[in-house]
Structures are given as structure tokens and as C-alpha cells.
Design an enzyme around this catalytic site. Structure first.
Site, PDB file in Angstrom:
ATOM      1  N   HIS A  53     -66.479 -34.050 -50.847  1.00 23.64           N
ATOM      2  CA  HIS A  53     -65.402 -33.111 -51.193  1.00 23.64           C
ATOM      3  C   HIS A  53     -65.830 -31.700 -50.813  1.00 23.64           C
ATOM      4  CE1 HIS A  53     -67.958 -32.930 -54.774  1.00 23.64           C
ATOM      5  NE2 HIS A  53     -67.294 -31.870 -55.206  1.00 23.64           N
ATOM      6  N   HIS A  55     -66.376 -28.757 -52.304  1.00 21.58           N
ATOM      7  CA  HIS A  55     -67.088 -27.742 -53.093  1.00 21.58           C
ATOM      8  C   HIS A  55     -68.373 -27.280 -52.384  1.00 21.58           C
ATOM      9  CE1 HIS A  55     -64.912 -28.963 -57.067  1.00 21.58           C
ATOM     10  NE2 HIS A  55     -64.236 -28.084 -56.355  1.00 21.58           N
ATOM     11  N   ASP A  57     -71.301 -26.497 -53.303  1.00 24.01           N
ATOM     12  CA  ASP A  57     -72.596 -27.114 -53.633  1.00 24.01           C
ATOM     13  C   ASP A  57     -72.728 -28.510 -53.009  1.00 24.01           C
ATOM     14  OD1 ASP A  57     -70.626 -27.931 -55.546  1.00 24.01           O
ATOM     15  OD2 ASP A  57     -72.200 -28.676 -56.865  1.00 24.01           O
ATOM     16  N   HIS A  58     -71.723 -28.939 -52.246  1.00 27.91           N
ATOM     17  CA  HIS A  58     -71.792 -30.215 -51.524  1.00 27.91           C
ATOM     18  C   HIS A  58     -71.728 -30.042 -50.006  1.00 27.91           C
ATOM     19  CE1 HIS A  58     -71.360 -32.888 -55.127  1.00 27.91           C
ATOM     20  NE2 HIS A  58     -71.044 -31.702 -55.613  1.00 27.91           N
ATOM     21  N   HIS A 111     -61.182 -34.982 -59.268  1.00 27.40           N
ATOM     22  CA  HIS A 111     -62.067 -33.801 -59.332  1.00 27.40           C
ATOM     23  C   HIS A 111     -61.554 -32.764 -58.337  1.00 27.40           C
ATOM     24  CE1 HIS A 111     -65.779 -31.495 -59.692  1.00 27.40           C
ATOM     25  NE2 HIS A 111     -65.978 -31.584 -58.390  1.00 27.40           N
ATOM     26  N   ASP A 128     -68.742 -36.034 -57.050  1.00 24.22           N
ATOM     27  CA  ASP A 128     -68.523 -35.539 -58.412  1.00 24.22           C
ATOM     28  C   ASP A 128     -67.381 -36.281 -59.111  1.00 24.22           C
ATOM     29  OD1 ASP A 128     -70.526 -33.761 -57.889  1.00 24.22           O
ATOM     30  OD2 ASP A 128     -69.265 -31.970 -57.870  1.00 24.22           O
ATOM     31  N   HIS A 166     -74.958 -35.154 -58.977  1.00 24.32           N
ATOM     32  CA  HIS A 166     -75.742 -34.262 -59.852  1.00 24.32           C
ATOM     33  C   HIS A 166     -76.602 -35.048 -60.831  1.00 24.32           C
ATOM     34  CE1 HIS A 166     -73.665 -30.372 -58.999  1.00 24.32           C
ATOM     35  NE2 HIS A 166     -72.643 -31.168 -58.695  1.00 24.32           N
TER      36      HIS A 166
HETATM   37 ZN    ZN Z   1     -67.508 -30.721 -57.097  1.00 20.99          ZN
END
Ligand code: ZN
Length: 254
Positions: A53, A55, A57-58, A111, A128, A166
Site C-alpha cells: 500500500h 504509506h 513507511d512502506h 487500511h 498493515d 510491523h
Molecule cells: Zn499503512
């Protein structure tokens, strides 16, 4: 033989790295540095980048990885990830010939609006959406969407290894115990995963069988979960989507 290695990134992200003796593919590189260091140290050639996805942090590490390695970048068709070379959705497959691996793609919105998962080699890379003993927050989707995405994942075989984005497991278990205090499988999971974290080791992968036995978000039809949701709301509900929405909201405040 494909091995799957966790590379730690940012605060608590994992970049799951599929590798053999010569090549590697990475899932959700939120940061490039740990990947570049690992590839150099292990003398591996990058073969592909997979995103679940949009985001940061990915996907934040993708531009820097591409500057060093020209490889295909797979990710959700309907999300804003400018570095994608191969936009994909459910029904598509991702072949990584260098690793002899083929993964199928599942749509799991909730999400984010078009979050995807990769499934193959008895492994699930679910970003996530499904966490060990928990699930992601509803940023762009509804409780109903998230619940049906989780049900789709929960229908995979028990032995499926769950590689999520995570290291949230211990906090998730603490919440799960508030929802289901009498669940013996949860107590066993806490004892085992507590030891792993104390030794600085990842609690992942888990298995889908274990998630079905302990993850409250997959257990919204269990009487104990329904009862706790009712206590939280101070109302009597039993519809699984409402139970799910209630415990998701409770977790946000926990
Ligand atoms: Zn995420």
C-alpha cells in the site's frame, strides 16, 4: 530454496526479503538503507520490489533502491505510488524467475482504499491489514471492507505463514487479552512472544491457524468477543461487523 529474512526499518517496520543464494526481492521497503546494506553484505542482486500500500513507511525507500537497481516495482493499481512499474490487483500474479517464486495478488481494502496482499510459498505478505494478533487502522476504508478483507485472508490454509508490516505483537496481545481474558491460546502466545522480544527477536511470522485462535479481529462471532464488545459499547449487539467496529474503536483508545 527461498528463504524469507526480516530487515528492520524505521521504528518498527519489517522489510520482508525473499532470497536465495544470488538474488532477493523485498516487500514494503519503507527505507532503503537496511536493504542496500543487506544486499551488499550478502552479495545479492535485487530482482523485484513489492509494495502492499502507499504509506511512506512502506514505499519510502523505493526511489533510492531504484537509483541503484533497475528492477520491476509491483504495487496496488489504485493507489498513488509514483514509482510503480507494474500496477496490479486481485487476479494478477507476480513472478520472480530469479527466485523461482510466483505470488498471487489479493485485494484487501480497509487500511487503505486499494491495499493488496501477496500470497505464495505458504506465505502471506499482508502489510498493515492483518497484524499478529491485531489488524490495521481504518484510514481509507470501512469496518465492513476491513472485515471482509480479513475474512478473505483467514480463509487461507492454517499453515500459511503471516508476514505483516510491523512489530506490534506484544501490544496487540495485551489488547486481545482485554477482549478475551479466558483465551488460553493467548496466554501461551504471550509467554512465547514475550521471550522472543526479550531476546530482541521478531515475533513473526505467525501462522493463520494461530491468528484464527487468538486474533480478536478474526473472532467477531465468538461469544466472549461479542460480550466484550457489548460491555465496551454499553449496548447489546451481535452483528459481526458492528462487533468488529466496536473492538477496532476500543483498540484505538486502548
Ligand atoms: Zn499503512
Amino acid at each position: 530454496m527461498t528463504e524469507i529474512v526480516p530487515l528492520q526499518a524505521l521504528k518498527d517496520n519489517y522489510v520482508w526479503t525473499l532470497r536465495n543464494a544470488t538474488h532477493a526481492a523485498v516487500v514494503d521497503p519503507g527505507e532503503a538503507r537496511p536493504v542496500l546494506e543487506y544486499l551488499a553484505r550478502e552479495k545479492l542482486q535485487l530482482a523485484a520490489i513489492l509494495a502492499t500500500h502507499h504509506h511512506p513507511d512502506h514505499v519510502g525507500g523505493i526511489p533510492q533502491l531504484l537509483a541503484a537497481h533497475r528492477v520491476p516495482v509491483y504495487g496496488p493499481k489504485r493507489e498513488p505510488i509514483p514509482t510503480l512499474t507494474d500496477p496490479i490487483a486481485e487476479g494478477d500474479t507476480v513472478s520472480i524467475p530469479e527466485l523461482g517464486v510466483t505470488l498471487s495478488v489479493l485485494d484487501i481494502p480497509g487500511h487503505t482504499r486499494a491495499h493488496i496482499a501477496y500470497y505464495g510459498v505458504e506465505s502471506l505478505f499482508c502489510g498493515d491489514t492483518l497484524f499478529a494478533c491485531g489488524c490495521g487502522r481504518l484510514f481509507e476504508g470501512t469496518a465492513e471492507q476491513m472485515m471482509s478483507s480479513l475474512a478473505k485472508l483467514a480463509a487461507l490454509p492454517d499453515a500459511t505463514r503471516v508476514f505483516c508490516g510491523h512489530e506490534y505483537t506484544l501490544a496487540n496481545i495485551a489488547f486481545a487479552q482485554a477482549v478475551e481474558p479466558a483465551n488460553a491460546a493467548l496466554a501461551a502466545r504471550l509467554a512465547r512472544d514475550g521471550k522472543l522480544r526479550a531476546a530482541g527477536k521478531p515475533t513473526l511470522p505467525s501462522t493463520l491457524g494461530e491468528e484464527r485462535a487468538t486474533n480478536p479481529f478474526l473472532r467477531c462471532r465468538e461469544p466472549a468477543v461479542v460480550e466484550s464488545a457489548n460491555k465496551y459499547l454499553g449496548a447489546r449487539i451481535s452483528d459481526p461487523v458492528r462487533v468488529f467496529a466496536a473492538i477496532r474503536e476500543w483498540k484505538n483508545r486502548f
